[in-house]
Design a protein around this motif. Structure first.
Motif, PDB file in Angstrom:
ATOM      1  N   ALA A 214       0.862  -1.176   0.000  1.00  0.00           N
ATOM      2  CA  ALA A 214       0.000   0.000   0.000  1.00  0.00           C
ATOM      3  C   ALA A 214       0.900   1.228   0.000  1.00  0.00           C
ATOM      4  CB  ALA A 214      -0.912   0.017   1.221  1.00  0.00           C
ATOM      5  N   GLU A 215       0.395   2.307  -0.532  1.00  0.00           N
ATOM      6  CA  GLU A 215       1.182   3.541  -0.558  1.00  0.00           C
ATOM      7  C   GLU A 215       1.475   3.989   0.867  1.00  0.00           C
ATOM      8  OE1 GLU A 215       0.908   8.126  -2.302  1.00  0.00           O
ATOM      9  OE2 GLU A 215      -0.573   6.600  -2.899  1.00  0.00           O
ATOM     10  N   ARG A 216       2.748   4.233   1.143  1.00  0.00           N
ATOM     11  CA  ARG A 216       3.174   4.583   2.489  1.00  0.00           C
ATOM     12  C   ARG A 216       2.588   5.917   2.913  1.00  0.00           C
ATOM     13  NH1 ARG A 216       7.168   2.130   5.201  1.00  0.00           N
ATOM     14  NH2 ARG A 216       6.114   0.392   4.182  1.00  0.00           N
ATOM     15  N   GLY A 217       1.902   5.911   4.076  1.00  0.00           N
ATOM     16  CA  GLY A 217       1.320   7.130   4.603  1.00  0.00           C
ATOM     17  C   GLY A 217       2.209   7.760   5.660  1.00  0.00           C
ATOM     18  N   GLU A 218       1.663   8.688   6.390  1.00  0.00           N
ATOM     19  CA  GLU A 218       2.414   9.376   7.439  1.00  0.00           C
ATOM     20  C   GLU A 218       2.108   8.826   8.827  1.00  0.00           C
ATOM     21  OE1 GLU A 218       4.806  11.691   7.081  1.00  0.00           O
ATOM     22  OE2 GLU A 218       4.609  11.235   4.945  1.00  0.00           O
ATOM     23  N   HIS A 219       1.078   7.990   8.930  1.00  0.00           N
ATOM     24  CA  HIS A 219       0.629   7.567  10.247  1.00  0.00           C
ATOM     25  C   HIS A 219       1.462   6.400  10.789  1.00  0.00           C
ATOM     26  CE1 HIS A 219      -1.386   4.668   7.592  1.00  0.00           C
ATOM     27  NE2 HIS A 219      -1.424   3.856   8.623  1.00  0.00           N
ATOM     28  N   PHE A 220       1.473   6.300  12.109  1.00  0.00           N
ATOM     29  CA  PHE A 220       1.998   5.145  12.821  1.00  0.00           C
ATOM     30  C   PHE A 220       0.790   4.364  13.342  1.00  0.00           C
ATOM     31  CE2 PHE A 220       5.270   8.260  12.615  1.00  0.00           C
ATOM     32  CZ  PHE A 220       6.478   7.570  12.579  1.00  0.00           C
ATOM     33  N   VAL A 221       1.003   3.102  13.695  1.00  0.00           N
ATOM     34  CA  VAL A 221      -0.146   2.285  14.065  1.00  0.00           C
ATOM     35  C   VAL A 221       0.206   1.360  15.224  1.00  0.00           C
ATOM     36  CG1 VAL A 221       0.389   0.427  12.417  1.00  0.00           C
ATOM     37  CG2 VAL A 221      -1.984   0.794  13.137  1.00  0.00           C
ATOM     38  N   VAL A 222      -0.777   1.145  16.098  1.00  0.00           N
ATOM     39  CA  VAL A 222      -0.741   0.065  17.087  1.00  0.00           C
ATOM     40  C   VAL A 222      -1.900  -0.848  16.749  1.00  0.00           C
ATOM     41  CG1 VAL A 222      -0.890  -0.615  19.506  1.00  0.00           C
ATOM     42  CG2 VAL A 222       0.265   1.517  18.888  1.00  0.00           C
ATOM     43  N   MET A 223      -1.590  -2.094  16.422  1.00  0.00           N
ATOM     44  CA  MET A 223      -2.605  -3.047  15.998  1.00  0.00           C
ATOM     45  C   MET A 223      -2.758  -4.121  17.063  1.00  0.00           C
ATOM     46  SD  MET A 223      -4.637  -3.627  13.351  1.00  0.00           S
ATOM     47  CE  MET A 223      -3.838  -2.854  11.930  1.00  0.00           C
ATOM     48  N   GLY A 224      -3.996  -4.311  17.547  1.00  0.00           N
ATOM     49  CA  GLY A 224      -4.220  -5.367  18.525  1.00  0.00           C
ATOM     50  C   GLY A 224      -5.232  -4.966  19.573  1.00  0.00           C
TER      51      GLY A 224
ATOM     52  N   ALA B  81       1.408   2.150   6.977  1.00  0.00           N
ATOM     53  CA  ALA B  81       1.958   2.856   8.134  1.00  0.00           C
ATOM     54  C   ALA B  81       3.469   3.066   7.983  1.00  0.00           C
ATOM     55  CB  ALA B  81       1.674   2.068   9.408  1.00  0.00           C
ATOM     56  N   ARG B  82       3.965   4.136   8.592  1.00  0.00           N
ATOM     57  CA  ARG B  82       5.415   4.368   8.609  1.00  0.00           C
ATOM     58  C   ARG B  82       6.115   3.375   9.515  1.00  0.00           C
ATOM     59  NH1 ARG B  82       6.792  10.463   9.977  1.00  0.00           N
ATOM     60  NH2 ARG B  82       8.904   9.573   9.867  1.00  0.00           N
ATOM     61  N   ALA B  83       5.445   2.989  10.594  1.00  0.00           N
ATOM     62  CA  ALA B  83       5.996   2.000  11.520  1.00  0.00           C
ATOM     63  C   ALA B  83       4.861   1.453  12.371  1.00  0.00           C
ATOM     64  CB  ALA B  83       7.077   2.603  12.406  1.00  0.00           C
ATOM     65  N   ALA B  84       5.072   0.264  12.909  1.00  0.00           N
ATOM     66  CA  ALA B  84       4.137  -0.343  13.850  1.00  0.00           C
ATOM     67  C   ALA B  84       4.745  -0.252  15.238  1.00  0.00           C
ATOM     68  CB  ALA B  84       3.870  -1.794  13.478  1.00  0.00           C
ATOM     69  N   LEU B  85       3.975   0.241  16.196  1.00  0.00           N
ATOM     70  CA  LEU B  85       4.485   0.458  17.551  1.00  0.00           C
ATOM     71  C   LEU B  85       4.098  -0.706  18.460  1.00  0.00           C
ATOM     72  CD1 LEU B  85       4.650   3.353  16.332  1.00  0.00           C
ATOM     73  CD2 LEU B  85       4.163   4.207  18.623  1.00  0.00           C
ATOM     74  N   PHE B  86       5.069  -1.105  19.293  1.00  0.00           N
ATOM     75  CA  PHE B  86       4.840  -2.176  20.265  1.00  0.00           C
ATOM     76  C   PHE B  86       5.412  -1.762  21.621  1.00  0.00           C
ATOM     77  CE2 PHE B  86       4.937  -4.071  16.072  1.00  0.00           C
ATOM     78  CZ  PHE B  86       3.759  -4.809  16.067  1.00  0.00           C
ATOM     79  N   PRO B  87       4.758  -0.801  22.279  1.00  0.00           N
ATOM     80  CA  PRO B  87       5.235  -0.348  23.588  1.00  0.00           C
ATOM     81  C   PRO B  87       4.713  -1.260  24.699  1.00  0.00           C
ATOM     82  CG  PRO B  87       3.345   0.949  22.918  1.00  0.00           C
ATOM     83  CD  PRO B  87       3.578  -0.050  21.825  1.00  0.00           C
TER      84      PRO B  87
END
Length: 379
Positions: free
Chosen positions: A177-187, A275-281
């Motif tokens: 998918a075309e890379r956007g500016e958002h970051f994401v937390v999935m779950g 997403a630019r990156a997926a976050l796992f904090p």
């Protein structure tokens, strides 16, 4: 080889949306059947996964009942497991049981003394100290990460045949998918996943963040409001609902930080892949990390805290970034674009494809059968 795979009575396989164990089973079974394994699935009647036989006692998933008092739901898992034992008792062609039902599965199967059993550990192994501390040694187990097994009670480690990392069908596809500016937390939205940390960091840095996932099974804002506005609703005081309402919601501004509820299918893949990156904090020692594997498969760099299984899945500086503190997490987040998406995809194909997981489980099945013969001979 005939294998009975016990997915439990909670959700259909594959699940319509969130469903960790059921998604693992849905990923594993096709890989096994491609290798000549005949699969008998113990699940619910609405399961649509292609298998050789389906065994069930419930027509639909019983997940919604899990929030009820224990004395109202204690029979659900046992009714399902009784049906599994009945099936095993009436036939002699099952070579192995691959069990995924927490506690009830191994407890009943150990007492039944039927075919060899491999029980996969998907969860926090400190929840049931008395059971795991004296785990029945007739049952072989495997973890979903080496980190999980290192923290396991001694009795579980003694019964362990090793770890098998989780896999994703996305590793065999080329979803882009075309890379956007958002970051994401999935779950699933809960304190252990650390959505509040991701929201706090992104808000400080001025980075757009999308939180995607259900809150205690609630997948839309309307569903959540129904619960939070009714103090007598059974889920009103649920820890995940309170976490979202009291800790996460103050960060939600509808612009920079958004919660979009549960997403599935192509919509979910597109949101993740763009997403630019997926976050796992993560705020605990995550045992499995399916979402991390999915991010790699989609070419999305994982950026998370160095806990649990993450150091086994993410190579710092090559396929993602790992931090020891929230401050470090913010620094690495700003450098997410340094990670090559194609390197992430290659790593996912090499280590986390369904075929890799299938081959690994076939190896453990053979070892489980050999172990069982040895124990019976010694007895």
């Amino acid at each position: 080889m005939n294998v009975l795979i016990n997915a439990g009575p909670w959700l259909e396989v594959p699940p319509p949306g969130y469903g960790g164990i059921e998604n693992v089973v849905a990923t594993l079974v096709p890989a096994l059947r491609e290798r000549g394994v005949r699969v008998i699935l113990a699940s619910v009647g609405s399961s649509t996964l292609e298998v050789d036989e389906l065994v069930s006692v419930y027509d639909t998933g019983q997940f919604g009942d899990l929030q009820k008092p224990y004395n109202q739901v204690m029979g659900i898992a046992h009714a399902h497991q009784a049906r599994v034992v009945e099936e095993l008792r009436r036939r002699d062609d099952v070579d192995l049981v691959h069990d995924h039902l927490e506690v009830v599965g191994p407890a009943v199967l150990a007492a039944f003394d039927g075919p060899p059993v491999l029980h996969t550990l998907h969860w926090d192994l400190h929840k049931h100290a008395a059971f795991y501390g004296d785990f029945p040694q007739s049952i072989a187990v495997n973890g979903v990460s080496e980190s999980q097994l290192r923290r396991a009670p001694e009795a579980l480690r003694n019964a362990s045949l090793g770890a098998v990392h989780l896999a994703s069908p996305l590793a065999d596809r080329d979803v882009r998918a075309e890379r956007g500016e958002h970051f994401v937390v999935m779950g699933r939205v809960c304190r252990l996943k650390g959505q509040h940390v991701a929201a706090r960091v992104c808000q400080k840095l001025g980075l757009p963040l999308v939180l995607a996932g259900p809150v205690s099974g609630l997948g839309t804002q309307a569903d959540l409001e129904t619960v939070t506005q009714d103090p007598y609703h059974p889920l009103h005081g649920h820890p995940d609902v309170r976490y979202h309402a009291d800790v996460v919601a103050p960060y939600l501004d509808g612009d920079m930080v958004r919660w979009i509820g549960a997403v599935g299918g192509r919509e979910r893949d597109d949101l993740y892949a763009s997403a630019r990156a997926a976050l796992f904090p993560i705020q605990w020692d995550e045992p499995g990390g399916t979402a991390v594997v999915e991010a790699l498969a989609l070419g999305v760099p994982p950026v998370g805290l160095r806990r649990g299984c993450l150091p086994e899945i993410v190579e710092h500086g090559r396929t993602g970034f790992l931090a020891d503190t929230e401050e470090e997490l913010a620094e690495w987040l700003l450098r997410a674009d340094e990670i090559d998406p194609e390197e992430c995809r290659r790593e996912a194909r090499r280590r986390f494809s369904p075929s890799v997981m299938g081959e690994r489980y076939l190896e453990l099945y053979e070892r489980t059968i050999t172990r069982s013969r040895s124990l019976r001979g010694a007895g």
